[in-house]
Design a protein around this motif. Structure first.
Motif, mmCIF file in Angstrom:
data_model
loop_
_atom_site.group_PDB
_atom_site.id
_atom_site.type_symbol
_atom_site.label_atom_id
_atom_site.label_comp_id
_atom_site.label_asym_id
_atom_site.label_seq_id
_atom_site.Cartn_x
_atom_site.Cartn_y
_atom_site.Cartn_z
ATOM 1 N N PHE A 104 -6.775 7.787 13.469
ATOM 2 C CA PHE A 104 -5.356 8.007 13.691
ATOM 3 C C PHE A 104 -4.673 6.702 14.072
ATOM 4 C CE2 PHE A 104 -7.153 12.181 14.157
ATOM 5 C CZ PHE A 104 -6.169 13.050 13.726
ATOM 6 N N VAL A 105 -3.369 6.670 13.881
ATOM 7 C CA VAL A 105 -2.574 5.513 14.278
ATOM 8 C C VAL A 105 -2.001 5.765 15.661
ATOM 9 C CG1 VAL A 105 -0.590 4.047 13.747
ATOM 10 C CG2 VAL A 105 -1.972 5.006 11.888
ATOM 11 N N ALA A 109 0.847 -1.191 0.000
ATOM 12 C CA ALA A 109 0.000 0.000 0.000
ATOM 13 C C ALA A 109 0.882 1.241 0.000
ATOM 14 C CB ALA A 109 -0.894 -0.011 1.236
ATOM 15 N N LEU A 110 0.429 2.274 -0.681
ATOM 16 C CA LEU A 110 1.193 3.516 -0.742
ATOM 17 C C LEU A 110 1.084 4.290 0.570
ATOM 18 C CD1 LEU A 110 0.388 4.861 -4.323
ATOM 19 C CD2 LEU A 110 2.501 3.790 -3.530
ATOM 20 N N ILE A 111 2.198 4.861 0.990
ATOM 21 C CA ILE A 111 2.280 5.690 2.194
ATOM 22 C C ILE A 111 2.683 7.087 1.766
ATOM 23 C CG2 ILE A 111 3.472 6.054 4.390
ATOM 24 C CD1 ILE A 111 3.963 3.028 4.487
ATOM 25 N N GLY A 112 2.006 8.094 2.288
ATOM 26 C CA GLY A 112 2.354 9.471 1.996
ATOM 27 C C GLY A 112 2.892 10.170 3.224
ATOM 28 N N VAL A 113 3.990 10.905 3.069
ATOM 29 C CA VAL A 113 4.603 11.642 4.177
ATOM 30 C C VAL A 113 4.648 13.120 3.816
ATOM 31 C CG1 VAL A 113 6.617 11.912 5.668
ATOM 32 C CG2 VAL A 113 6.037 9.645 4.758
ATOM 33 N N LEU A 114 4.040 13.954 4.657
ATOM 34 C CA LEU A 114 4.122 15.408 4.531
ATOM 35 C C LEU A 114 5.118 15.916 5.561
ATOM 36 C CD1 LEU A 114 0.344 16.439 4.340
ATOM 37 C CD2 LEU A 114 1.985 16.549 2.465
ATOM 38 N N SER A 115 6.223 16.510 5.124
ATOM 39 C CA SER A 115 7.264 16.966 6.047
ATOM 40 C C SER A 115 7.406 18.482 6.009
ATOM 41 C CB SER A 115 8.618 16.339 5.686
ATOM 42 O OG SER A 115 8.659 14.969 6.007
ATOM 43 N N LEU A 172 -1.554 8.378 5.585
ATOM 44 C CA LEU A 172 -0.983 9.715 5.466
ATOM 45 C C LEU A 172 -0.246 10.047 6.758
ATOM 46 C CD1 LEU A 172 -0.637 12.422 3.972
ATOM 47 C CD2 LEU A 172 -2.804 13.160 4.998
ATOM 48 N N ILE A 173 1.026 10.366 6.641
ATOM 49 C CA ILE A 173 1.870 10.649 7.802
ATOM 50 C C ILE A 173 2.225 12.127 7.805
ATOM 51 C CG2 ILE A 173 4.030 10.112 8.976
ATOM 52 C CD1 ILE A 173 3.975 7.387 7.601
ATOM 53 N N ILE A 174 1.961 12.788 8.915
ATOM 54 C CA ILE A 174 2.263 14.213 9.072
ATOM 55 C C ILE A 174 3.536 14.333 9.895
ATOM 56 C CG2 ILE A 174 1.409 16.460 9.835
ATOM 57 C CD1 ILE A 174 -1.433 15.219 9.787
ATOM 58 N N ASN A 175 4.558 14.922 9.312
ATOM 59 C CA ASN A 175 5.856 15.062 9.966
ATOM 60 C C ASN A 175 6.082 16.524 10.318
ATOM 61 O OD1 ASN A 175 8.469 14.768 10.883
ATOM 62 N ND2 ASN A 175 9.364 14.670 8.824
ATOM 63 N N GLY A 176 5.739 16.874 11.548
ATOM 64 C CA GLY A 176 5.867 18.262 11.988
ATOM 65 C C GLY A 176 5.334 18.406 13.391
ATOM 66 N N GLY A 177 5.287 19.635 13.879
ATOM 67 C CA GLY A 177 4.787 19.901 15.215
ATOM 68 C C GLY A 177 3.277 20.060 15.238
ATOM 69 N N PRO A 193 -6.224 6.761 7.118
ATOM 70 C CA PRO A 193 -5.745 6.919 8.498
ATOM 71 C C PRO A 193 -4.562 7.886 8.540
ATOM 72 C CG PRO A 193 -6.037 4.601 7.962
ATOM 73 C CD PRO A 193 -6.194 5.364 6.676
ATOM 74 N N LEU A 194 -4.455 8.606 9.634
ATOM 75 C CA LEU A 194 -3.391 9.595 9.805
ATOM 76 C C LEU A 194 -2.425 9.131 10.890
ATOM 77 C CD1 LEU A 194 -5.592 12.828 9.863
ATOM 78 C CD2 LEU A 194 -4.554 11.725 7.877
ATOM 79 N N ALA A 195 -1.145 9.323 10.648
ATOM 80 C CA ALA A 195 -0.119 9.041 11.638
ATOM 81 C C ALA A 195 0.745 10.291 11.803
ATOM 82 C CB ALA A 195 0.736 7.849 11.230
ATOM 83 N N ILE A 196 1.419 10.387 12.940
ATOM 84 C CA ILE A 196 2.190 11.577 13.269
ATOM 85 C C ILE A 196 3.647 11.209 13.512
ATOM 86 C CG2 ILE A 196 2.383 13.561 14.808
ATOM 87 C CD1 ILE A 196 -0.272 13.411 13.260
#
Length: 331
Positions: free
Chosen positions: A328-329, A16-22, A72-77, A99-102
Motif C-alpha cells: 500500500f501507499v 506509468a499508468l495509474i488506475g482509479v476505481l471510484s 491502483l487507487i481505490i476511491n471509496g469508503g 501497489p494500492l492507494a486509497i
C-alpha cells in the motif's frame, strides 16, 4: 445500473499508468467526484473506472489488469476497499498485484486515515500522481497484512483490515441510526459514538447492553477465552479512530487482538490502562491482547469487517486469518 465508463489513457515510456476505481455511491464521492474527474481528464496516463454497483468492481479490476496499471487507487469508503481487496485476492485479476492507494471517498475512511490519505479525494489523487510522475512512489510503499474472514456461508473469503464484535457492531448500528442521519460531521459523530459506548459500558452499574452473547474465542494454538465480551477487536491497522491503538503488541502474528470481557469494572480499568499506556501490559484481569496468525470464534452474534455487518451461519465458527499481504501507499 450505472454503465462503468473507462477513460482511455495514453501511455508513454516516461509515464506509468495509474488506475482509479471510484464508487459513485460512496458518501464523499457524491460531493467531490467531479473534481476527481477533472483531475483525471487533465492527466492522460490515468484510467478511471466508475461504478455504483459493488459487483462491477470485478469488471473494473479486469480492465486495470489488462491495461497494466502500475498503481491502483481505490476511491471509496472502507466497504468499497474491502470489496476490492476481496476481488483482488479471490479472482486474481493481476499476475502481479500493483501497489494500492486509497482516496477517502466514503463516510468513515478509517483505512485511508491509517495510510495518511487525508483531505479531499482530488487533493490526495494529485499527491499520488505527483509521486508517480517524480519517481518517488517506492519511498512510500508499506506492506500490510489483510484479515481474511471466513463465515462458512458459501461466500468466498472476505478481506479487510478491521474486524469487530460486541460493542463495536452495536456502535456501528447506533451511529447509523443516530449520527449518520443528522448533520453532525462524520468524524465527530464517530467520536461521540465511541465516547458514549465507552462511558455507558465502563461506568453504568447495569449490565452492558453492548456485551456479546456467550462466545468462545481461540487465539492461535495456545489461547482460549470464553464468556461474554464487551469488545472483540482484530485489526492490521496501525491505529484506529481518534488515533487510538487499543490492541496488543505481544506475539509475532499479523492480527492484533483485543478482548475485553464483560465483568464488573473491567471496561473502566481497560480504559484507564489505554489512557496511561498500559493497555497491553497484562495488568487488567479480563483484558486480553495478543498478536496471532489466526482466530476462531464460536458465537451467535453478528460481526463486522470494515463496517460491513455479517451474521454467523447456523452455529458454524467464524475464522480469521492473516496470511495475505499487499503493498500500500502511505503518504
Amino acid at each position: 445500473m450505472l454503465h462503468a465508463p473507462l477513460k482511455a489513457a495514453q501511455n508513454s515510456s516516461s509515464q506509468a499508468l495509474i488506475g482509479v476505481l471510484s464508487n459513485c455511491a460512496s458518501t464523499t464521492n457524491r460531493v467531490h467526484l467531479s473534481q476527481v474527474r477533472a483531475l483525471v481528464s487533465a492527466n492522460p496516463h490515468v484510467f478511471h473506472f466508475e461504478f455504483e454497483n459493488i459487483d462491477d468492481i470485478a469488471e473494473g479490476l479486469a480492465m486495470m489488469a489488462d491495461a497494466g496499471v502500475a498503481l491502483l487507487i481505490i476511491n471509496g469508503g472502507d466497504g468499497t476497499i474491502q470489496a476490492t481487496l476481496s476481488r483482488i485476492i479471490n479472482d486474481k485479476p493481476f499476475t502481479v498485484v500493483p501497489p494500492l492507494a486509497i482516496l477517502p471517498g466514503g463516510k468513515t475512511n478509517m483505512i485511508a486515515d491509517d495510510l495518511r490519505a487525508k483531505g479531499k479525494p482530488d487533493k490526495v489523487l494529485s499527491r499520488l500522481i505527483r509521486l508517480v510522475r517524480t519517481g518517488k512512489l517506492a519511498r512510500h510503499l508499506t506492506r500490510r497484512h489483510l484479515i481474511g474472514l471466513e463465515m462458512s456461508d458459501g461466500h468466498p473469503t472476505r478481506y479487510g483490515m478491521f474486524f469487530g464484535g460486541a460493542a463495536i457492531v452495536n456502535g456501528i448500528l447506533w451511529s447509523r441510526n443516530h449520527i449518520h442521519t443528522g448533520n453532525l460531521p462524520t468524524r465527530l459523530g464517530h467520536a461521540v459514538a465511541i465516547v458514549k459506548l465507552v462511558l455507558e459500558t465502563a461506568f453504568s452499574a447495569k449490565p452492558s447492553p453492548m456485551r456479546s452473547s456467550h462466545t468462545k474465542i481461540t487465539l492461535g494454538d495456545d489461547q482460549s477465552h470464553e464468556g461474554e465480551f464487551n469488545v472483540i477487536l482484530a485489526t492490521t491497522l496501525s491505529r484506529l479512530l481518534m488515533r487510538l491503538r487499543p490492541f496488543g503488541r505481544k506475539g509475532d502474528g499479523p492480527l492484533q487482538i483485543s478482548l475485553i470481557q464483560s465483568r464488573p469494572g473491567v471496561m473502566c480499568r481497560a480504559l484507564f490502562a489505554l489512557l496511561t499506556g498500559r493497555f497491553d501490559k497484562g495488568t487488567v484481569k479480563g483484558l486480553h491482547t495478543a498478536r496471532v496468525d489466526d482466530i476462531t470464534i464460536h458465537g451467535p452474534d453478528p460481526v463486522t469487517l470494515d463496517g460491513e455487518i455479517y451474521y454467523p451461519n447456523d452455529g458454524r465458527p467464524i475464522i480469521l486469518q492473516g496470511n495475505k499481504a499487499l503493498n500500500f501507499v502511505r503518504l
